[in-house]
Design an enzyme around this catalytic site. Structure first.
Site, PDB file in Angstrom:
ATOM      1  N   ASN A 198       0.829  -1.207   0.000  1.00  0.00           N
ATOM      2  CA  ASN A 198       0.000   0.000   0.000  1.00  0.00           C
ATOM      3  C   ASN A 198       0.859   1.251   0.000  1.00  0.00           C
ATOM      4  OD1 ASN A 198      -2.020  -1.834   0.164  1.00  0.00           O
ATOM      5  ND2 ASN A 198      -2.465  -1.522   2.329  1.00  0.00           N
ATOM      6  N   HIS A 201       5.650  -0.625  -2.920  1.00  0.00           N
ATOM      7  CA  HIS A 201       5.181   0.108  -4.106  1.00  0.00           C
ATOM      8  C   HIS A 201       5.236   1.616  -3.921  1.00  0.00           C
ATOM      9  CE1 HIS A 201       2.839  -3.776  -5.405  1.00  0.00           C
ATOM     10  NE2 HIS A 201       4.138  -3.838  -5.654  1.00  0.00           N
ATOM     11  N   CYS A 211      11.031  13.516  -9.601  1.00  0.00           N
ATOM     12  CA  CYS A 211      11.195  13.898 -11.007  1.00  0.00           C
ATOM     13  C   CYS A 211      11.024  12.645 -11.854  1.00  0.00           C
ATOM     14  CB  CYS A 211      12.601  14.485 -11.189  1.00  0.00           C
ATOM     15  SG  CYS A 211      13.072  14.662 -12.921  1.00  0.00           S
ATOM     16  N   GLY A 246      -5.125  -9.184   3.362  1.00  0.00           N
ATOM     17  CA  GLY A 246      -5.799  -8.319   2.400  1.00  0.00           C
ATOM     18  C   GLY A 246      -5.093  -8.118   1.080  1.00  0.00           C
ATOM     19  N   THR A 247      -4.524  -9.182   0.538  1.00  0.00           N
ATOM     20  CA  THR A 247      -3.944  -9.063  -0.808  1.00  0.00           C
ATOM     21  C   THR A 247      -4.432 -10.223  -1.667  1.00  0.00           C
ATOM     22  OG1 THR A 247      -1.923  -8.923  -2.133  1.00  0.00           O
ATOM     23  CG2 THR A 247      -1.776 -10.248  -0.130  1.00  0.00           C
ATOM     24  N   ASN A 277      -8.234 -12.855   5.067  1.00  0.00           N
ATOM     25  CA  ASN A 277      -8.873 -12.309   3.863  1.00  0.00           C
ATOM     26  C   ASN A 277     -10.314 -12.833   3.827  1.00  0.00           C
ATOM     27  OD1 ASN A 277      -9.562 -11.679   1.087  1.00  0.00           O
ATOM     28  ND2 ASN A 277      -7.372 -11.679   0.599  1.00  0.00           N
TER      29      ASN A 277
END
Ligand code: BJW
Length: 259
Positions: free
Chosen positions: A105, A122, A130, A196-197, A222
């Site tokens: 996340n 991520h 930039c 939760g993936t 999950n």
């Protein structure tokens, strides 16, 4: 509803563990009001095209569209608070000697909840760079608040290239130091808690597999079965904000009983 014996067995695994790695995905933040990606109807990819919005090609094609989508999502993230699942994960640090959170996340909610060691696989929607990384990777750019209200992508003050969110898009490699630490954590933990993936996006999806190969138990939380479920040691079916506080309470009770 999670069976009491599954909860107790998962708590025993955590109680015996010196090192726990917690791999999280969008589902852990759903009860904070943030959408997941791949759930039918409500997932972001049910409404938006990932090729247009989460790839470098998409950004090159229309930087302003991508910028405004991320600023919309930054608005959602800024209004969100950690939920009971983030807090339970942070509290694990009081009961387990070593805890590392490996999160896909970009919302920063684990840090807000108080987790002290978080690897952002991520990137972060709260940081900008930039697009050419003109001063070295990553060339982090501090932006004035008005840039975050704009639907126009700002320009790098060093080279005039566009500025983008410091997140990992499809086809881009994950930050080398972060992924190295994540695979080391997977190979050395005693338990990996996967929350939760969907477990479909590589290389993050390999982490539970690696943990299992190196002898760790994998506990999955999950509401739906995922790509991880088939090699989970225990599957706790339910929402993160319900199951994780219950798991933490079971662990606390075991620790109190043992002490
Ligand atoms: C609940 C709940 C509740 C609901 N409680 N749970 C090898 C094989 C095949 C493909 C590849 C490969 N290697 C690389 C690739 C390509 C690609 C990939 O994996 N594609 C697959 C989709 C097939 N990977 C990449 O491109 C990666 N780069 C890379 O590997 O570089 C090297 C390389 C490059 C080129 C070629 C080969 C190698 C980069 C991936 C970057 C992903 N980026 C995104 C966007 C980030 C920024 C942003 O947020 O905008 O990351 S995509 C999106 O998916 C986001 C997420 O972090 C990621 C994972 O999603 P997640 O978190 O699992 O969410 P969902 O929606 O999928 O699942 C939610 C789950 O929650 C569900 O299971 C629900 O049931 C559950 N849930 N409510 C608990 N209350």
């Amino acid at each position: 509803m999670v069976a009491d014996n599954d909860l107790a067995e998962a708590a025993s695994m955590l109680a015996a563990a010196g090192k726990v790695a917690v791999l999280t995905g969008a589902g852990v933040s759903k009860e904070s009001g943030l959408p997941t990606f791949r759930e039918p109807q409500t997932g972001l990819w049910a409404r938006y095209d990932p090729q247009k919005l989460a790839s470098l090609e998409g950004f090159r094609h229309d930087p302003h569209l991508v910028w405004s989508w991320y600023m919309y999502r930054l608005g959602l993230v800024s209004q969100a608070s950690p939920n009971a699942a983030h807090h339970a994960i942070a509290q694990l640090e009081s009961l387990v000697p070593e805890v590392v959170v490996l999160t896909q996340n970009i919302d920063g909610l684990h840090q807000q909840a108080g987790s002290s060691r978080v690897e952002e696989l991520h990137g972060s929607i709260r940081r900008f760079k930039c697009a050419a990384d003109c001063q070295g990777a990553p060339t982090v750019i501090k932006l004035p608040p008005e840039a975050l209200q704009s639907d126009r992508a700002p320009h790098c003050p060093h080279c005039d290239e566009f500025v983008r969110p410091d997140v990992v898009w499809f086809g881009e490699t994950l930050p080398g130091d972060v992924i190295d630490r994540a695979f080391t954590a997977a190979a050395t933990c005693n338990v990996m808690l996967v929350v939760g993936t969907s477990g479909v996006v590589q290389p993050a999806a390999s982490l539970p597999f690696v943990a299992r190969q190196y002898g760790a138990d994998v506990i999955e939380v999950n509401p739906q079965r995922s790509e991880v479920t088939r090699y989970a040691s225990i599957y706790l079916q339910g929402s993160a904000a319900e199951v994780l506080p219950a798991l933490f309470a079971a662990l606390q009770a075991q620790r109190a009983g043992a002490g």
